[in-house]
Design a protein around this motif. Structure first.
Motif, PDB file in Angstrom:
ATOM      1  N   GLY A 390      -6.221  68.856  31.276  1.00 37.91           N
ATOM      2  CA  GLY A 390      -5.737  70.122  31.820  1.00 37.91           C
ATOM      3  C   GLY A 390      -5.353  70.015  33.283  1.00 37.91           C
ATOM      4  N   GLY A 391      -6.186  69.348  34.088  1.00 32.38           N
ATOM      5  CA  GLY A 391      -5.895  69.194  35.507  1.00 32.38           C
ATOM      6  C   GLY A 391      -4.673  68.340  35.763  1.00 32.38           C
ATOM      7  N   GLN A 392      -4.474  67.296  34.949  1.00 35.63           N
ATOM      8  CA  GLN A 392      -3.305  66.429  35.110  1.00 35.63           C
ATOM      9  C   GLN A 392      -2.021  67.157  34.719  1.00 35.63           C
ATOM     10  N   LYS A 393      -2.087  67.980  33.675  1.00 37.60           N
ATOM     11  CA  LYS A 393      -0.924  68.813  33.321  1.00 37.60           C
ATOM     12  C   LYS A 393      -0.571  69.749  34.469  1.00 37.60           C
ATOM     13  N   GLN A 394      -1.610  70.335  35.069  1.00 30.32           N
ATOM     14  CA  GLN A 394      -1.402  71.268  36.169  1.00 30.32           C
ATOM     15  C   GLN A 394      -0.675  70.582  37.314  1.00 30.32           C
ATOM     16  N   ARG A 395      -1.112  69.381  37.655  1.00 36.28           N
ATOM     17  CA  ARG A 395      -0.483  68.653  38.758  1.00 36.28           C
ATOM     18  C   ARG A 395       0.945  68.232  38.419  1.00 36.28           C
ATOM     19  N   THR A 396       1.222  67.950  37.149  1.00 35.09           N
ATOM     20  CA  THR A 396       2.587  67.626  36.728  1.00 35.09           C
ATOM     21  C   THR A 396       3.508  68.823  36.930  1.00 35.09           C
ATOM     22  N   ALA A 397       3.047  69.999  36.529  1.00 35.55           N
ATOM     23  CA  ALA A 397       3.851  71.211  36.706  1.00 35.55           C
ATOM     24  C   ALA A 397       4.073  71.515  38.188  1.00 35.55           C
ATOM     25  N   ILE A 398       3.051  71.286  38.997  1.00 33.70           N
ATOM     26  CA  ILE A 398       3.180  71.505  40.440  1.00 33.70           C
ATOM     27  C   ILE A 398       4.202  70.544  41.031  1.00 33.70           C
ATOM     28  N   ALA A 399       4.171  69.293  40.577  1.00 33.11           N
ATOM     29  CA  ALA A 399       5.140  68.301  41.064  1.00 33.11           C
ATOM     30  C   ALA A 399       6.570  68.739  40.776  1.00 33.11           C
ATOM     31  N   THR A 400       6.817  69.270  39.581  1.00 30.92           N
ATOM     32  CA  THR A 400       8.177  69.707  39.239  1.00 30.92           C
ATOM     33  C   THR A 400       8.627  70.862  40.124  1.00 30.92           C
ATOM     34  N   SER A 401       7.694  71.740  40.494  1.00 30.30           N
ATOM     35  CA  SER A 401       8.064  72.882  41.333  1.00 30.30           C
ATOM     36  C   SER A 401       8.425  72.447  42.743  1.00 30.30           C
ATOM     37  N   LEU A 402       7.716  71.440  43.246  1.00 33.33           N
ATOM     38  CA  LEU A 402       7.898  71.028  44.639  1.00 33.33           C
ATOM     39  C   LEU A 402       9.226  70.319  44.877  1.00 33.33           C
ATOM     40  N   VAL A 403       9.846  69.804  43.822  1.00 30.43           N
ATOM     41  CA  VAL A 403      11.151  69.140  43.990  1.00 30.43           C
ATOM     42  C   VAL A 403      12.294  70.018  43.497  1.00 30.43           C
ATOM     43  N   SER A 404      12.008  71.284  43.174  1.00 32.39           N
ATOM     44  CA  SER A 404      13.013  72.155  42.554  1.00 32.39           C
ATOM     45  C   SER A 404      14.030  72.715  43.534  1.00 32.39           C
ATOM     46  N   ASN A 405      13.707  72.661  44.844  1.00 33.16           N
ATOM     47  CA  ASN A 405      14.640  73.124  45.879  1.00 33.16           C
ATOM     48  C   ASN A 405      15.017  74.598  45.694  1.00 33.16           C
ATOM     49  N   ARG A 406      14.024  75.445  45.371  1.00 31.08           N
ATOM     50  CA  ARG A 406      14.260  76.872  45.194  1.00 31.08           C
ATOM     51  C   ARG A 406      13.848  77.629  46.455  1.00 31.08           C
ATOM     52  N   GLN A 407      14.414  78.821  46.638  1.00 33.41           N
ATOM     53  CA  GLN A 407      14.116  79.609  47.825  1.00 33.41           C
ATOM     54  C   GLN A 407      12.695  80.174  47.804  1.00 33.41           C
ATOM     55  N   ILE A 408      12.261  80.619  46.637  1.00 35.11           N
ATOM     56  CA  ILE A 408      10.911  81.159  46.481  1.00 35.11           C
ATOM     57  C   ILE A 408      10.212  80.390  45.364  1.00 35.11           C
ATOM     58  N   VAL A 409       9.032  79.887  45.641  1.00 35.29           N
ATOM     59  CA  VAL A 409       8.224  79.190  44.636  1.00 35.29           C
ATOM     60  C   VAL A 409       6.931  79.974  44.455  1.00 35.29           C
ATOM     61  N   VAL A 410       6.622  80.298  43.195  1.00 33.70           N
ATOM     62  CA  VAL A 410       5.428  81.082  42.875  1.00 33.70           C
ATOM     63  C   VAL A 410       4.505  80.247  41.998  1.00 33.70           C
ATOM     64  N   PHE A 411       3.252  80.130  42.411  1.00 33.58           N
ATOM     65  CA  PHE A 411       2.239  79.413  41.632  1.00 33.58           C
ATOM     66  C   PHE A 411       1.254  80.432  41.061  1.00 33.58           C
ATOM     67  N   ASP A 412       1.034  80.367  39.751  1.00 34.49           N
ATOM     68  CA  ASP A 412       0.053  81.252  39.116  1.00 34.49           C
ATOM     69  C   ASP A 412      -1.177  80.418  38.766  1.00 34.49           C
ATOM     70  N   GLU A 413      -2.234  80.556  39.538  1.00 33.92           N
ATOM     71  CA  GLU A 413      -3.483  79.799  39.373  1.00 33.92           C
ATOM     72  C   GLU A 413      -3.231  78.284  39.343  1.00 33.92           C
ATOM     73  N   PRO A 414      -2.652  77.720  40.409  1.00 31.16           N
ATOM     74  CA  PRO A 414      -2.290  76.299  40.380  1.00 31.16           C
ATOM     75  C   PRO A 414      -3.472  75.344  40.405  1.00 31.16           C
ATOM     76  N   THR A 415      -4.663  75.822  40.798  1.00 38.46           N
ATOM     77  CA  THR A 415      -5.797  74.900  40.910  1.00 38.46           C
ATOM     78  C   THR A 415      -6.847  75.126  39.833  1.00 38.46           C
ATOM     79  N   SER A 416      -6.523  75.896  38.792  1.00 39.35           N
ATOM     80  CA  SER A 416      -7.476  76.027  37.687  1.00 39.35           C
ATOM     81  C   SER A 416      -7.601  74.654  37.027  1.00 39.35           C
ATOM     82  N   GLY A 417      -8.820  74.187  36.876  1.00 38.78           N
ATOM     83  CA  GLY A 417      -9.050  72.883  36.274  1.00 38.78           C
ATOM     84  C   GLY A 417      -8.953  71.722  37.232  1.00 38.78           C
TER      85      GLY A 417
END
Length: 485
Positions: A390-417
């Motif tokens: 679960g924690g590794q999946k979470q970090r994978t999703a976070i990695a994809t967001s950080l390279v997305s080059n979007r104006q607003i990035v929203v994390f919903d419970e990014p550190t659960s697990g």
């Protein structure tokens, strides 16, 4: 009650071993806390006790495990389920009904209880768990924390002997964690054997009888409660463990609050499910540009609904004004990025590396690999994302967001697990990448994350903005007091 003897398990088609050389005896009525860094084997150990290994998860087994004196491998999953109840990290993975009351009855129905017995049991557990307001509700409309409460109550209804909980507090606010703590206390008073795999330790410090610390699939140390509490905060953090006393967070350095000239405005954010009462009712919200904003509030307050509305997932809702330009919901689908509470909904490719590359406008393998290294998942770059913890999946999703080059990035419970070490890595990356966005927003019940990377707070209650404040000076103590119960 439960006894592991020289037990090892390796998942099929995976290079890393699940758990190895496990020798552990759990006595009747004990409350055992399993802790350690993400991926250390905690969840795998719980899967052995509840029979999911080898009945559901296939792999190679060495050694033996006995459950109430009988070899667990000789017991059918149905027989184990009449003894062992489980609450998983992701409550969606154990939902079988659309209605909350039917979900509470489901296990008892499968175990053959008659209708009147089930009705009496549900009434008692509903009262004990203070769940009256969640009865006869559509489970798909509940928040993650509310679903978790239903999952905990559903195994209480059947009155089983052994309770297995895997990260049960990961989606809960602090009042709900107190309720969970009270439930565990009741189970313990009833003589139930309880095994909890957790990163949040503070609510279990005076409940757990023993603390089992794991690394790389092995048991490194078996502490008594007193031995564990005598460890210093520095020692526990070096072990990758979270705080056990919220007042110890006073020393955390706050991310600097810089002066700002521009603001981002959120207007007319109103949303309701199926023409019912509004779950979101925000006329106007103004936030300084360039900040990392914590969105806090109790379970069901409307935080995730706000996040989905900001990102355009909830259609025709609100407008965001950036640099005097209005972004309606369709435009926000491409200008905002959201890491969801259940990251399984947004893992699409065949490998972790491909998942990150999918989010990049221009493919840059070296940059993607560096992101994976910084989040400690580079070694899993060729693995299928769904095969991760679960924690590794979470970090994978976070990695994809950080390279997305979007104006607003929203994390919903990014550190659960996530353990302390990986929470720190995530917070550092969020700080580093905030300079490339207009705004980063983090929905969280995690005060450690907030104090490590956020510099502004938006407090939400009943779908409305209750308060906003910069996180500096006395407001730090204010935040810590918010999380006390």
């Amino acid at each position: 009650m439960i006894e592991f003897n020289d037990f090892s398990f390796r998942y099929s088609n995976q290079e890393d071993i699940g758990i190895k050389n496990i020798n552990l005896k759990i006595n009747k009525g004990e409350c055992i806390l399993l802790c350690g860094k993400s991926g250390c084997g905690k969840t795998t150990l719980t899967r052995v006790i509840n029979g999911l290994i080898p009945n559901y998860f296939e792999g190679s087994i060495e050694g033996t495990v006995k459950l109430m004196g009988e070899e667990i491998k000789d017991k059918k999953l149905y027989d184990i389920s009449s003894i062992v109840g489980s609450v998983f990290q992701n409550p969606n993975s154990q939902v079988f009904n659309s209605d909350s009351t039917n979900e509470l009855a489901f296990l008892c129905e499968n175990l053959g209880y008659d209708r009147e017995q089930i009705k009496r049991k549900i009434e008692k557990v509903t009262k004990d768990h203070s769940l009256e307001h969640l009865l006869n509700r559509n489970l798909m409309k509940l928040s993650g924390g509310e679903k978790q409460k239903i999952a905990c109550a559903s195994i209480s209804v059947a009155n089983l002997d052994i309770m297995i909980l895997d990260e049960p507090s990961s989606n809960l606010d602090f009042p709900s964690i107190k309720e969970l703590k009270d439930i565990i206390r009741k189970w313990k008073f009833q003589g139930k054997t309880i095994v909890i795999a957790e990163h949040r330790l503070h609510y279990l410090k005076d409940i757990a009888d023993r603390i089992i610390y794991m690394e790389s699939g092995e048991i490194v140390k078996d502490y008594s409660r007193q031995e564990f509490l005598c460890l210093s905060d520095d020692v526990r953090s070096d072990m990758g463990l979270r705080f056990i006393d919220i007042d110890s967070l006073n020393h955390v350095k706050i991310n600097d609050f810089n002066s700002y000239s521009n603001t981002i405005r959120f207007e007319d954010f109103k949303f309701s499910f199926e023409k019912k009462e509004k779950v979101l009712d925000i006329n106007s919200l103004e936030i300084p540009e360039g900040l990392i904003v914590a969105i806090i509030g109790h379970n069901g307050a409307g935080k995730s609904t706000l996040a989905k509305s900001i990102c355009g997932i909830n259609k025709r809702t609100g407008k965001v004004i950036i640099d005097d330009k209005v972004h309606k919901w369709k435009k926000r689908l491409s200008s905002c990025y959201m890491v969801m509470q259940d990251v399984n909904h947004q893992l699409f490719t065949e490998s972790v590396l491909d998942e990150v590359l999918l989010s990049m406008k221009v493919e840059d393998v070296n940059h993607a690999e560096n992101i994976l290294k910084s989040l400690d998942i580079y070694d899993y770059r060729d693995r299928h994302p769904i095969s991760l913890s679960g924690g590794q999946k979470q970090r994978t999703a976070i990695a994809t967001s950080l390279v997305s080059n979007r104006q607003i990035v929203v994390f919903d419970e990014p550190t659960s697990g996530l353990d302390y070490k990986h929470m720190k890595e995530v917070s550092e990356l969020i700080k580093d990448y905030s300079k490339y966005t207009k705004l980063m927003m983090i929905i969280t019940h995690d005060p450690e994350l907030i104090l490590n990377c956020c510099n502004y707070v938006v407090e939400v209650h009943d779908g409305k903005v209750y308060d906003t404040y910069s996180l500096q000076g006395k407001s730090v103590e204010r935040l810590i007091n918010y999380y006390k119960y």
